[in-house]
Write a protein that holds these residues in place. Structure first.
Motif, PDB file in Angstrom:
ATOM      1  N   ILE A  62      55.915  30.821  43.094  1.00 40.27           N
ATOM      2  CA  ILE A  62      54.944  30.390  42.080  1.00 40.27           C
ATOM      3  C   ILE A  62      55.602  30.287  40.700  1.00 40.27           C
ATOM      4  CG2 ILE A  62      52.835  31.032  40.828  1.00 40.27           C
ATOM      5  CD1 ILE A  62      51.718  32.203  43.298  1.00 40.27           C
ATOM      6  N   VAL A  63      56.466  31.256  40.401  1.00 40.32           N
ATOM      7  CA  VAL A  63      57.089  31.207  39.074  1.00 40.32           C
ATOM      8  C   VAL A  63      58.276  30.248  39.005  1.00 40.32           C
ATOM      9  CG1 VAL A  63      56.410  33.330  37.892  1.00 40.32           C
ATOM     10  CG2 VAL A  63      58.135  33.423  39.671  1.00 40.32           C
ATOM     11  N   LYS A  64      58.894  30.003  40.161  1.00 40.10           N
ATOM     12  CA  LYS A  64      60.056  29.092  40.140  1.00 40.10           C
ATOM     13  C   LYS A  64      59.915  28.031  41.242  1.00 40.10           C
ATOM     14  CE  LYS A  64      64.550  30.380  38.465  1.00 40.10           C
ATOM     15  NZ  LYS A  64      65.734  31.184  38.693  1.00 40.10           N
TER      16      LYS A  64
ATOM     17  N   ALA B  46      48.646  26.722  44.318  1.00 42.63           N
ATOM     18  CA  ALA B  46      47.418  27.387  44.783  1.00 42.63           C
ATOM     19  C   ALA B  46      47.598  27.908  46.212  1.00 42.63           C
ATOM     20  CB  ALA B  46      46.249  26.409  44.718  1.00 42.63           C
ATOM     21  N   ILE B  47      48.276  27.141  47.048  1.00 45.83           N
ATOM     22  CA  ILE B  47      48.533  27.574  48.432  1.00 45.83           C
ATOM     23  C   ILE B  47      49.417  28.828  48.407  1.00 45.83           C
ATOM     24  CG2 ILE B  47      49.668  26.959  50.628  1.00 45.83           C
ATOM     25  CD1 ILE B  47      48.895  23.982  49.951  1.00 45.83           C
ATOM     26  N   LYS B  48      50.438  28.766  47.550  1.00 43.87           N
ATOM     27  CA  LYS B  48      51.350  29.908  47.417  1.00 43.87           C
ATOM     28  C   LYS B  48      50.596  31.163  46.951  1.00 43.87           C
ATOM     29  CE  LYS B  48      55.606  29.254  48.388  1.00 43.87           C
ATOM     30  NZ  LYS B  48      56.242  30.190  49.285  1.00 43.87           N
ATOM     31  N   ALA B  49      49.569  30.929  46.132  1.00 39.37           N
ATOM     32  CA  ALA B  49      48.795  32.065  45.610  1.00 39.37           C
ATOM     33  C   ALA B  49      47.749  32.543  46.608  1.00 39.37           C
ATOM     34  CB  ALA B  49      48.124  31.662  44.304  1.00 39.37           C
ATOM     35  N   GLY B  50      47.692  31.903  47.758  1.00 38.91           N
ATOM     36  CA  GLY B  50      46.805  32.392  48.809  1.00 38.91           C
ATOM     37  C   GLY B  50      45.485  31.643  48.964  1.00 38.91           C
TER      38      GLY B  50
ATOM     39  N   PRO C 249      50.215  32.951  36.082  1.00 36.31           N
ATOM     40  CA  PRO C 249      50.001  31.748  36.875  1.00 36.31           C
ATOM     41  C   PRO C 249      48.618  31.686  37.521  1.00 36.31           C
ATOM     42  CG  PRO C 249      52.157  32.653  37.313  1.00 36.31           C
ATOM     43  CD  PRO C 249      51.473  33.623  36.409  1.00 36.31           C
ATOM     44  N   LEU C 250      47.960  30.548  37.349  1.00 33.32           N
ATOM     45  CA  LEU C 250      46.673  30.230  37.973  1.00 33.32           C
ATOM     46  C   LEU C 250      45.471  31.018  37.441  1.00 33.32           C
ATOM     47  CD1 LEU C 250      48.384  29.922  41.378  1.00 33.32           C
ATOM     48  CD2 LEU C 250      47.224  28.011  40.315  1.00 33.32           C
ATOM     49  N   LYS C 251      45.664  31.686  36.329  1.00 29.15           N
ATOM     50  CA  LYS C 251      44.526  32.360  35.668  1.00 29.15           C
ATOM     51  C   LYS C 251      44.338  31.670  34.313  1.00 29.15           C
ATOM     52  CE  LYS C 251      43.623  35.671  38.612  1.00 29.15           C
ATOM     53  NZ  LYS C 251      43.118  34.874  39.725  1.00 29.15           N
ATOM     54  N   TYR C 252      43.113  31.261  34.019  1.00 26.40           N
ATOM     55  CA  TYR C 252      42.871  30.478  32.808  1.00 26.40           C
ATOM     56  C   TYR C 252      41.697  31.009  32.006  1.00 26.40           C
ATOM     57  CZ  TYR C 252      45.523  27.332  35.773  1.00 26.40           C
ATOM     58  OH  TYR C 252      46.460  26.811  36.607  1.00 26.40           O
TER      59      TYR C 252
END
Ligand code: KG4
Ligand code: ZN
Length: 389
Positions: free
Chosen positions: A24-26, A368-372, A193-196
């Motif tokens: 996610i980060v790279k 998003a997939i990587k984050a589950g 990542p992915l939090k807004y």
């Protein structure tokens, strides 16, 4: 992971095939295929997008685009699908998109299952009738090929559009994003990542919408952004060369001094309307001067609110994305912030990725997939989806 990405949230039908690797980060993205059909010509005559006409155009173009992405030139033989249960389910999924099932049956049933691991599709925000075309098409493909389907937030797509071709430098968090498009104007803070968190947004018109409406008032074609920007650039050059400092045309800078991070662009559009009514017949020169003053007023507000957000939240990255991020004057003025904030990483997408495209939907989908995120066949179009949901 090979991702097939689909975007139909407004007036571009776009499909891309991406090879995605990394964390996610790279993350690392390789675009294998990327096709896009723009409906600009169709909507130009009306000066804006008509949802039902846009939907029909998506329905007509989505299958030819997929065939092009999959490099399928000619269908040799039409194959009758043996599993009639799946066929019936697909028919049901596609029944609201007139004619789509018939073309699907003719062309897609006969394709060999491609090597794709996931399908990502824009689920919102956007025009619901057009979102549904992409969503239903993705669901039908997922069912036929037994590939998981994931919904993607269009604005997260714009947020991550800056990631393409960034192999060495990962995105540093917290990241602040100024998302500026035809439907949105918002300042969004992403601490991880992915939090807004939405720090501020427009209370009425989006900035791209204001460009389009002002262009219409000035008699310039749709979409207005590129036209206004071109005219403004000419006027700015003329002003500089003639040393014209005293301005005759002055427009307001709405909400520039308000304490919050919200925007408002409908008043400035009305100000342009009154101005043109007062001036009566406007020639090319006045048209250019209004375009220039309008662009400068809008950019001044965007930059001022962005600086305010930087001061308060101290981000490591500033992302400027969405259709309006193609604006050269905005880019110039934003880049000037580097002087005040030398450590801030300022990122714009490649020109090709400023407007709507499927590549960004593939990239945001992969993360998003990587984050589950779980795949779903129950996805619905969410016209008003919020990035912070
Ligand atoms: O992101 P986008 O392609 O679609 C939406 O999601 O809305 O943004 C389209 C908007 C249009 O309003 C268009 O006029 C504006 O982006 N735009 C520009 C420029 N290029 C496109 N606005 C100002 N300057 C530009 N160069
Ligand atoms: Zn967009």
């Amino acid at each position: 992971m090979k991702i097939l990405a689909i975007e139909t949230s407004c007036d571009e039908t776009a499909i891309a095939l991406l090879d995605c690797t990394g964390s996610i980060v790279k993350p690392k993205f390789k675009v294998l295929e990327d096709v896009l059909h723009s409906q600009t010509k169709l909507h130009e005559q009306y000066g804006g997008v008509f949802p039902m006409m846009a939907k029909r155009s998506h329905t007509e173009n989505i299958i030819p685009l997929l065939l092009s992405v999959l490099k399928i030139k000619k269908i040799e033989t039409e194959v009758k699908l043996e599993n009639s249960k799946i066929k019936e389910k697909i028919k049901k999924i596609l029944e609201k998109d007139r004619g789509l099932f018939e073309i699907f049956e003719k062309y897609i049933f006969s394709i060999k299952k491609p090597k794709i691991d996931a399908i990502t599709v824009t689920e919102g925000p956007g025009l619901e009738p057009t979102l549904w075309v992409g969503i239903n098409f993705a669901k039908a493909l997922g069912l036929l090929w037994n590939i998981p389907v994931f919904g993607v937030d269009h604005m997260q797509g714009h947020f991550f559009s800056v990631l393409l071709n960034r192999k060495k430098m990962p995105l540093k968090y917290p990241a602040l994003a100024l998302l500026v498009s035809g439907g949105h104007t918002e300042l969004v803070l992403s601490k991880k990542p992915l939090k807004y968190e939405v720090l501020g947004k427009t209370r009425d018109d989006a900035v791209g919408e204001a460009f389009d409406k002002v262009a219409r008032i000035l008699g310039l074609p749709y979409p207005g952004g590129p036209q206004i920007s071109k005219f403004a650039e000419i006027a700015r050059k003329e002003k500089l060369s003639k040393n014209l400092i005293d301005k005759k045309i002055i427009l307001p800078r709405p909400m520039i001094h308000s304490k919050d991070l919200d925007f408002s662009f409908s008043g400035i559009k009305t100000a342009v309307l009154y101005l043109t009514q007062k001036l009566g017949k406007i020639d090319g020169q006045v048209q250019k001067e209004i375009a220039c003053e309008f662009e400068e007023a809008v950019v001044e507000v965007l930059v001022s609110k962005t600086s305010k957000a930087i001061e308060t939240h101290n981000p490591k990255t500033l992302i400027v994305a969405g259709g309006v991020s193609a604006n050269k004057y905005l880019k110039n003025e934003i880049n000037k912030l580097q002087k005040t904030y030398p450590d801030l990483q300022i990122l714009f997408p490649d020109k090709k990725l400023t407007g709507d495209n499927a590549i960004m939907i593939g990239m945001a989908g992969y993360l998003a997939i990587k984050a589950g995120q779980k795949s779903t066949n129950k996805m619905v179009a969410q016209g008003n989806l919020k990035i912070s949901d």
